[in-house]
Design an enzyme around this catalytic site. Structure first.
Site, PDB file in Angstrom:
ATOM      1  N   ASP A   2       0.881  -1.163   0.000  1.00  0.00           N
ATOM      2  CA  ASP A   2       0.000   0.000   0.000  1.00  0.00           C
ATOM      3  C   ASP A   2       0.922   1.217   0.000  1.00  0.00           C
ATOM      4  O   ASP A   2       1.645   1.446   0.977  1.00  0.00           O
ATOM      5  CB  ASP A   2      -0.878  -0.041   1.254  1.00  0.00           C
ATOM      6  N   SER A  29      -0.315  14.529 -14.243  1.00  0.00           N
ATOM      7  CA  SER A  29      -1.510  14.523 -15.090  1.00  0.00           C
ATOM      8  C   SER A  29      -1.623  15.871 -15.787  1.00  0.00           C
ATOM      9  O   SER A  29      -0.985  16.846 -15.346  1.00  0.00           O
ATOM     10  CB  SER A  29      -2.743  14.312 -14.193  1.00  0.00           C
ATOM     11  N   TYR A  77      -8.040  16.449  -6.809  1.00  0.00           N
ATOM     12  CA  TYR A  77      -7.175  15.579  -7.621  1.00  0.00           C
ATOM     13  C   TYR A  77      -6.082  16.439  -8.274  1.00  0.00           C
ATOM     14  O   TYR A  77      -4.894  16.080  -8.245  1.00  0.00           O
ATOM     15  CB  TYR A  77      -8.021  14.870  -8.682  1.00  0.00           C
ATOM     16  N   LYS A 129      -1.848  16.389  -8.092  1.00  0.00           N
ATOM     17  CA  LYS A 129      -0.982  16.207  -9.262  1.00  0.00           C
ATOM     18  C   LYS A 129      -0.056  17.414  -9.461  1.00  0.00           C
ATOM     19  O   LYS A 129       1.043  17.265 -10.009  1.00  0.00           O
ATOM     20  CB  LYS A 129      -1.832  15.923 -10.509  1.00  0.00           C
TER      21      LYS A 129
END
Ligand SMILES: NC(=O)c1ccc[n+]([C@@H]2O[C@H](COP(=O)([O-])OP(=O)(O)OC[C@H]3O[C@@H](n4cnc5c(N)ncnc54)[C@H](O)[C@@H]3O)[C@@H](O)[C@H]2O)c1
Length: 262
Positions: free
Chosen positions: A65, A145, A158, A162
């Protein structure tokens, strides 16, 4: 065969972009440590890697993990021990989070920060330590991203994670350059993986759009006129993993078919 015989570790390699990266680096000649939380998926990818790589190509799996620092360090130790070396770290594991800025909860924020930011930080730390202990050069490559260059509605948190990957990439590149370690990131656009199925589902839920509508809207904005495949991303990671990118560090270029321009 520019990375022939090198050892590469790929996190989040049980499916999607990580799977494609594992297969591509194997086809390029590397032995692969596949790291993910999903054991059955990892085993399936390991079988594929052995087929793609051909005789003699090694693929091992290690359940970890990435939010857990000890897990990530153990994964790097596994790669070195099982493959007899360690050359390329790909911090690919990541999750999405889709909601309006005004509705982000503390739990959701904690969860995505732990995977997308801490997971990459632990990967950078563990790989850099291993390269230094082994007194060798190395490559660290992480998933950012297009959302790491531009904030998109419903993807604010999100995007923040990034952007953070780019910050870590730049700082680590400067800190580790003298040790011969390069640190770069890749910024995919719209890749048709399970992640986008979930992004589209949540966007539909929030906006009332039909399933597939938001995905089609994003894909419609791509200059090259099609959605990206995991293999498109893997081809760029192959460049970042190989010697042709030796003079590049601290960068996070878009590989998105022409969607976000910087
Ligand atoms: N799909 C896209 O359009 C797109 C675009 C830009 C960037 N990215 C980034 O690329 C990376 C891969 O995305 P994908 O589309 O293949 O996603 P995916 O959801 O298809 O696969 C992600 C993989 O990461 C693993 N993973 C998740 N959390 C983990 C954890 N804590 N520890 C270990 N493994 C974990 C999952 O088990 C899964 O196998 C992500 O970092 C993502 O943010 C994806």
């Amino acid at each position: 065969m520019s990375i022939n015989g090198k050892v590469a570790l790929v996190t989040g390699a049980g499916q999607g972009i990580g799977r494609a990266i594992a297969l591509r680096l194997s086809a390029d000649g590397a032995n692969i440590a596949i790291v993910d939380m999903k054991e059955d998926k990892m085993k399936a990818v390991a079988d594929e890697v052995r087929k793609v790589g051909g005789a003699g190509r090694k693929a091992t799996t290690f359940k970890a993990d990435v939010t857990k620092r000890d897990d990530v360090f153990a994964a790097v130790d596994h790669a070195e021990k099982e493959h007899g070396g360690f050359d390329i770290m790909v911090n690919n594991a990541g999750i999405a989070s889709i909601q309006p800025i005004s509705e982000v909860t503390s739990e959701e924020l904690d969860k995505i920060l732990k995977v997308n930011v801490a997971g990459v930080l632990w990967g950078i730390q563990a790989a850099a330590k291993k390269f230094k202990d082994r007194k060798q050069k190395g490559k660290i490559i992480s998933a950012s991203s297009i959302a790491g260059h531009e904030g998109f509605p419903l993807l604010g948190v999100y995007s923040a994670t990034k952007f953070a990957v780019r910050a870590l990439t730049q700082a680590a590149a400067k800190e580790f350059a003298s040790a011969g370690i390069t640190v770069n990131a890749y910024c995919p656009g719209v890749v048709g993986t399970d992640m986008w199925v979930e992004i589209d589902r949540r966007m539909a839920e929030i906006t009332g759009a039909k399933i597939g509508e938001n995905y089609d809207k994003f894909v419609g904005g791509i200059a090259l006129g099609r959605a990206q495949t995991p293999e498109d991303v893997a081809a760029f990671v192959s460049y970042l993993a190989g010697p042709d990118s030796d003079y590049m560090t601290g960068q996070a270029p878009m590989i998105d078919g022409g969607l976000v321009y910087r």
